[in-house]
Design an enzyme around this catalytic site. Structure first.
Site, mmCIF file in Angstrom:
data_model
loop_
_atom_site.group_PDB
_atom_site.id
_atom_site.type_symbol
_atom_site.label_atom_id
_atom_site.label_comp_id
_atom_site.label_asym_id
_atom_site.label_seq_id
_atom_site.Cartn_x
_atom_site.Cartn_y
_atom_site.Cartn_z
ATOM 1 N N SER A 188 10.440 -45.001 27.922
ATOM 2 C CA SER A 188 10.162 -45.903 29.055
ATOM 3 C C SER A 188 9.449 -47.178 28.632
ATOM 4 O O SER A 188 8.609 -47.696 29.368
ATOM 5 C CB SER A 188 9.377 -45.162 30.151
ATOM 6 O OG SER A 188 10.134 -44.067 30.632
ATOM 7 N N GLY B 96 15.689 -47.199 25.408
ATOM 8 C CA GLY B 96 16.844 -46.621 26.088
ATOM 9 C C GLY B 96 17.257 -47.480 27.273
ATOM 10 O O GLY B 96 17.937 -48.488 27.117
ATOM 11 N N GLY B 97 16.800 -47.102 28.445
ATOM 12 C CA GLY B 97 17.209 -47.763 29.692
ATOM 13 C C GLY B 97 17.124 -49.279 29.646
ATOM 14 O O GLY B 97 18.061 -49.974 30.067
ATOM 15 N N GLU C 111 17.124 -35.732 22.612
ATOM 16 C CA GLU C 111 18.262 -35.241 23.408
ATOM 17 C C GLU C 111 19.221 -34.450 22.544
ATOM 18 O O GLU C 111 19.849 -33.490 22.993
ATOM 19 C CB GLU C 111 18.959 -36.434 24.094
ATOM 20 C CG GLU C 111 18.111 -36.961 25.246
ATOM 21 C CD GLU C 111 18.267 -38.438 25.532
ATOM 22 O OE1 GLU C 111 19.242 -39.061 25.080
ATOM 23 O OE2 GLU C 111 17.376 -38.984 26.217
ATOM 24 N N TRP D 208 21.675 -47.130 23.414
ATOM 25 C CA TRP D 208 22.450 -47.217 24.654
ATOM 26 C C TRP D 208 22.802 -45.826 25.195
ATOM 27 O O TRP D 208 23.248 -45.700 26.309
ATOM 28 C CB TRP D 208 23.732 -48.013 24.437
ATOM 29 C CG TRP D 208 23.519 -49.467 24.064
ATOM 30 C CD1 TRP D 208 22.311 -50.127 23.952
ATOM 31 C CD2 TRP D 208 24.528 -50.435 23.768
ATOM 32 N NE1 TRP D 208 22.520 -51.430 23.609
ATOM 33 C CE2 TRP D 208 23.866 -51.658 23.479
ATOM 34 C CE3 TRP D 208 25.918 -50.391 23.712
ATOM 35 C CZ2 TRP D 208 24.567 -52.822 23.144
ATOM 36 C CZ3 TRP D 208 26.617 -51.560 23.372
ATOM 37 C CH2 TRP D 208 25.949 -52.749 23.096
HETATM 38 P P1 PGA Z 1 14.055 -44.690 27.515
HETATM 39 O O1 PGA Z 1 14.713 -43.935 26.275
HETATM 40 O O2 PGA Z 1 13.615 -46.038 27.027
HETATM 41 O O3 PGA Z 1 15.149 -44.775 28.538
HETATM 42 O O4 PGA Z 1 12.893 -43.856 27.983
HETATM 43 C C1 PGA Z 1 14.185 -44.075 24.984
HETATM 44 C C2 PGA Z 1 14.981 -43.220 24.019
HETATM 45 O O5 PGA Z 1 15.308 -42.082 24.335
HETATM 46 O O6 PGA Z 1 15.308 -43.671 22.902
#
Ligand code: PGA
Length: 251
Positions: free
Chosen positions: A214, A235-236, A98, A10
């Site tokens: 993604s 993620g998203g 990140e 998240w």
């Molecule tokens: P995303 O992020 O699905 O938004 O690209 C994946 C992640 O960083 O774990």
């Protein structure tokens, strides 16, 4: 049989109330996921206790997104592995790009975090992956090998048996630009081979290697159809229960 896993990350999204709502929404639809698919929710620290409550009695697991590289003490603002384990957290996402990029995580700090994660009965979801410049320079194999060798190779076979690895090309994270299923398979198979060098064929074969970047309901099936892609770190698309479920249906 290799595990199939869909883990949500998240990141720094949702308030606690929204996070509880999201967790409950996932609980409500979880039975529609393909049988045997493990679901993990990677919530912010502030949400963990409530999210653990929301999924109690189900087989959904909860992950933290980081932990401190020290066990306890004068480290203002940090959250330790024992604190997380005490809540009932089962997994810790470690080495996310990140965190490597914005918070200076190195193999040295990650080694300390991994050790504390295991010492407290949790398992890591260890992230690796190259950035765009590295991919364009065709250094992605070297980068992934280094991120594995410098950290994962320090584990005992017993610890290694519990790890989940996530390959996340930085150029695909949050950009809408997904690696093709062929690109994912190429590097997942490579990573599995690197793991085999150290831990042997059987252990490498049973290690879940997730794809992240993604990943969404519309591309998950193609990615998951590849032999070495064992699920996703999302993620998203993990911020909407229906999208998350859509991915969990894609095996
Ligand atoms: P995303 O992020 O699905 O938004 O690209 C994946 C992640 O960083 O774990």
């Amino acid at each position: 049989m290799r595990r199939k896993i869909v883990a949500g990350n998240w990141k720094m999204n949702t308030t606690v109330a929204e996070g509880i709502e999201l967790a409950k929404a996932v609980v409500a639809v979880k039975d529609e996921a393909k049988a045997g698919v493990e679901l993990i929710l990677g919530a912010p620290f502030t949400h963990l206790a409530s999210v653990i409550d929301a999924v109690r009695g189900t087989n959904i697991a909860v992950a933290a997104q980081n932990c401190a590289d020290h066990e306890k003490g004068a480290y203002t603002g940090e959250i330790s592995a024992p604190m997380l384990a005490g809540l009932g957290v089962q997994y810790v996402i470690l080495g996310h790009s990140e965190r490597r990029q914005y918070y200076g995580e190195t193999s040295e700090t990650l080694n300390a975090k991994m050790a504390l994660c295991y010492a407290n009965g949790m398992a890591p979801i260890y992230c690796i992956g190259e950035n765009l410049a590295e991919r364009e320079a065709e250094k992605h194999f070297d980068i992934c090998r280094k991120q594995i060798e410098e950290v994962v190779f320090n584990l005992t076979p017993e610890q290694f048996s519990k790890i989940i690895i996530a390959y996340e090309p930085v150029w695909a994270i949050g950009t809408g630009k997904t690696a093709t299923a062929e690109q994912a398979e190429e590097i997942h198979a490579f990573v599995r081979n690197v793991l085999k060098e150290k831990f042997g064929e059987e252990a490498a074969q049973s290690t879940p290697i997730l794809y992240g970047g993604s990943c969404k309901p519309s591309n998950a099936a193609e990615l998951f159809s590849k032999i070495d892609v064992d699920g996703g770190l999302i993620g998203g698309a993990a911020l909407k229960a229906d999208d998350f479920l859509g991915i969990a249906k894609a095996f």
